[in-house]
Each structure stands twice: as C-alpha cells, then as structure tokens.
Design an enzyme around this catalytic site. Structure first.
Site, PDB file in Angstrom:
ATOM      1  N   GLU A 273       0.840  -1.204   0.000  1.00 41.99           N
ATOM      2  CA  GLU A 273       0.000   0.000   0.000  1.00 41.99           C
ATOM      3  C   GLU A 273       0.869   1.246   0.000  1.00 41.99           C
ATOM      4  O   GLU A 273       1.758   1.337   0.846  1.00 41.99           O
ATOM      5  CB  GLU A 273      -0.907   0.001   1.234  1.00 41.99           C
ATOM      6  CG  GLU A 273      -1.922  -1.130   1.224  1.00 41.99           C
ATOM      7  CD  GLU A 273      -2.796  -1.182   2.484  1.00 41.99           C
ATOM      8  OE1 GLU A 273      -2.612  -0.343   3.388  1.00 41.99           O
ATOM      9  OE2 GLU A 273      -3.654  -2.056   2.552  1.00 41.99           O
ATOM     10  N   HIS A 292      -7.695   1.532   1.687  1.00 39.21           N
ATOM     11  CA  HIS A 292      -7.556   1.311   3.132  1.00 39.21           C
ATOM     12  C   HIS A 292      -8.282   2.418   3.924  1.00 39.21           C
ATOM     13  O   HIS A 292      -7.676   3.196   4.651  1.00 39.21           O
ATOM     14  CB  HIS A 292      -6.074   1.255   3.530  1.00 39.21           C
ATOM     15  CG  HIS A 292      -5.846   0.617   4.871  1.00 39.21           C
ATOM     16  ND1 HIS A 292      -4.716  -0.105   5.174  1.00 39.21           N
ATOM     17  CD2 HIS A 292      -6.603   0.592   5.990  1.00 39.21           C
ATOM     18  CE1 HIS A 292      -4.787  -0.542   6.425  1.00 39.21           C
ATOM     19  NE2 HIS A 292      -5.921  -0.127   6.941  1.00 39.21           N
TER      20      HIS A 292
HETATM   21  C1  DGY Z   1      -6.284   0.097  11.926  1.00 44.06           C
HETATM   22  O1  DGY Z   1      -6.621   0.807  12.859  1.00 44.06           O
HETATM   23  O2  DGY Z   1      -5.500  -0.834  12.076  1.00 44.06           O
HETATM   24  C2  DGY Z   1      -6.848   0.422  10.598  1.00 44.06           C
HETATM   25  O3  DGY Z   1      -6.568  -0.535   9.654  1.00 44.06           O
HETATM   26  C3  DGY Z   1      -6.315   1.751  10.145  1.00 44.06           C
HETATM   27  O4  DGY Z   1      -4.938   1.639   9.976  1.00 44.06           O
END
Ligand code: DGY
Length: 342
Positions: A273, A292
């Site tokens: 990503e 994401h």
């Molecule tokens: C998390 O809080 O782990 C979410 O994926 C955002 O990064």
C-alpha cells in the site's frame, strides 16, 4: 526576583515533564492537550529520526515500522502510542525486551470497519460499481439491461477472525438474512451468537458464498488465504478483506480471479500500500478495491486520535493507559527513564 524564580521554576517543571514526539498531524486543541501534559515535539514522519534521541513517548501512525532500528535511536523511549488498532508494524519482541509499552486504539473503529465491510459485500452482490459505470457511460436506455446482482438472504457469510470487528460484521449481516459461520483461533460458540456456527477454515471456505477476513496480521496469518485455500472456495464466492493485505497471497488471488476460480474480491487492503500501478489485480473487472479506508470517517478518526492521545498521556504520567498490547512491561514502562535534564 520573584519573576526570575518563577521562570526558573517553570523551566524546571517543563524540563521534568516527559518528552513526547508527535509524528502525526494533530489539530490545535489536541496539540494543546498534549502540551499541557508533556513537552512535545511535532515532527513529520520523515523527520522522526532527529526527534528520537530525547523522546520518552511517541505518537505515530501504524504505517511506520517500529522495531530495533527505531528503538536504537530512542534510548529513553518507554511508550509508543499507535494511531490504529493493528500493530503488525511493531516488532513486539523487541519492544518487550526493552520494556517499551505499545498502545493501540481497539474498539472505537469496530462500527466503521464493519459498516464498510457490509458496504463492500453489498457493492459486490448488487454490482454497484458496474451499475454506476453503466449510467456514467450513458448506457442506460441504450444497452439492453444493467448488470444484475444476487440476493444476500439465504447466502452464507464465512467470517475469518471472530473478534470485535468480526462480531460487528455478524451483527450487521443477520438482518440481511445471511447465515453466519466463522473460524477463529478460539473455537466453539460465542455467547449471544449461538446462531453463528464455528467451523474449521476449510469448511468455512467450502461452504461460504462470501468470505470476509477480520484476522490480525501475524506470522501465523500471513498468506492464510493462498492458492490452496482459494481452490477450496466456491467458484461463485467472493473474498472480502478489510483487515490486512498480507493475510491474502495477492498473486494467488489475482490468478484465481483471472481464471474464474472464484467470482470476485472486494478489498480495502492490499499487500503493498499504495499498490504498484502495474499491480495485475487493479486491471481485473471482478475486483473492487478501496484505499484502506476502513476507519476513515470523521467521527471514528477523531475517536481514534482521542484514544491514542489518552494512551500516550496516561502512560507518560505513570498511569496504566486504557489500551495497550503488552501490559507485561507496564511496571518498567511507567517509570521515567530520562535522568539527565535537557
Ligand atoms: C487500523 O486501525 O488498524 C486500521 O486498519 C487503520 O490503519
């Protein structure tokens, strides 16, 4: 004379306050809250290194690798407060060896991630992106019919990882008439979820119309869904992932989608990503991909920041923070380590 004494006293108090390095953009009110409790240094992630030698606390996104390389530069560090629930960016063994407390933000993002998961399931089932593209391409009324989808009622949703977020997804899935089965490291029924059946991973993959992943990324779950697992899935099934990209072997997934071994994928997370523009997955018509954004609502991000800041302030003030992942180091991490005034 009093003024000079007051200034000296203030300087002493300020120097005695724990030093925190804030490597996240924070709004002014949050900066003030941090500044009232700690001596803070605001840095960009790129300039983080320079601030580490004096830092006792660190507020940071969970995209930054936190391990020996960072710890070596931060001899006074005793708490890392991550902005996110996932902490797969952290070398937990290294943190434990050094007595560094790792904090995260569980709970406050369950609803946002579960909502997005249902959104992805509905988007795939009702072919929302294709139908939207159909209208934008001025094909409504010109082409014969818009693309048809499938009903959720009566279908089976297999949830891998039945923790806080997996359970929030099950709660949303029930009113849609989905039958929920789940696989988790903890087997057996869950109180209040007796209608959701525990099963082995292979049984889940074999019987699910929709497979949704809500597992943490650990060495055990890395590539948990790989070529063999994709082969077990129904050819009509869709794989949904809002957890972490590397839980799925993406090359194997792209191959399975290309050959029609499974019907589609709806992904909020990818192995790399942001993805390489040449990533073959991005060219496939049966893939919905999001950048994401599971926790990306204004309310949820504010709640995450509030919890991450509370974790940092509490730990640096010598009190147990509301959320940490390695409480065994608390006795060491809550003690000040900076012995020399700066
Ligand atoms: C998390 O809080 O782990 C979410 O994926 C955002 O990064």
């Amino acid at each position: 004379m009093w003024a000079r004494a007051a200034t000296a006293y203030l300087r002493l108090v300020t120097e005695m306050r724990p030093r925190a390095c804030i490597a996240l953009p924070v709004p002014l009110d949050v900066e003030a809250r941090l500044g009232a409790a700690c001596s803070i240094e605001l840095v960009s992630e790129r300039d983080l290194s320079a601030a580490l030698p004096l830092a006792e606390g660190l507020l940071i996104s969970n995209a930054v690798p936190v391990g020996e390389a960072l710890f070596e530069r931060a001899p006074h560090l005793r708490v890392v407060s991550g902005f996110g629930v996932g902490y797969n960016n952290v070398d937990l063994d290294a943190a434990n060896r050094r007595g560094i407390l790792i904090c995260n933000t569980p709970g406050v993002l369950n609803d946002a991630v579960a909502d997005l998961t249902m959104g992805l399931i509905l988007a795939f089932a009702r072919r929302i992106p294709e139908n939207s593209a159909f209208v934008h391409a001025r094909r409504w009324g010109v082409a014969a019919l818009p693309p048809f989808g499938f009903d959720l009622r009566g279908k089976t949703l297999g949830i891998i990882g039945f923790g806080r977020i997996g359970i929030a997804v099950a709660q949303r899935a029930r009113p849609f008439g989905l039958q929920v089965i789940f696989h988790d490291v903890l087997d057996g029924a869950r109180p209040g979820f007796e209608d959701c059946t525990y099963c082995s991973l292979d049984d889940l993959l074999r019987h699910s119309d929709i497979v949704s992943i809500h597992a943490n990324l650990t060495p055990e779950t890395h590539h948990l869904i790989s070529a063999r697992e994709l082969e077990v899935m129904k050819p009509s099934a869709v794989l949904v992932n809002t957890s972490r990209g590397p839980v799925v072997d993406q090359a194997a997934l792209a191959a399975a989608l290309r050959t029609g071994q499974i019907a589609g994928a709806a992904l909020d997370v990818l192995e790399v990503e942001p993805p390489d523009p040449s990533d073959p997955l991005l060219g496939l018509p049966n893939v919905i991909a999001l950048p994401h954004v599971g926790s990306a609502t204004h309310e949820t991000r504010a709640a995450m920041l509030d919890l991450a800041v509370t974790n940092l302030i509490e730990a640096l003030s010598g009190r147990e923070p509301p959320a940490c992942v390695n409480p065994e180091v608390l006795p060491m991490a809550l003690q000040p380590r900076r012995h020399t005034p700066v």
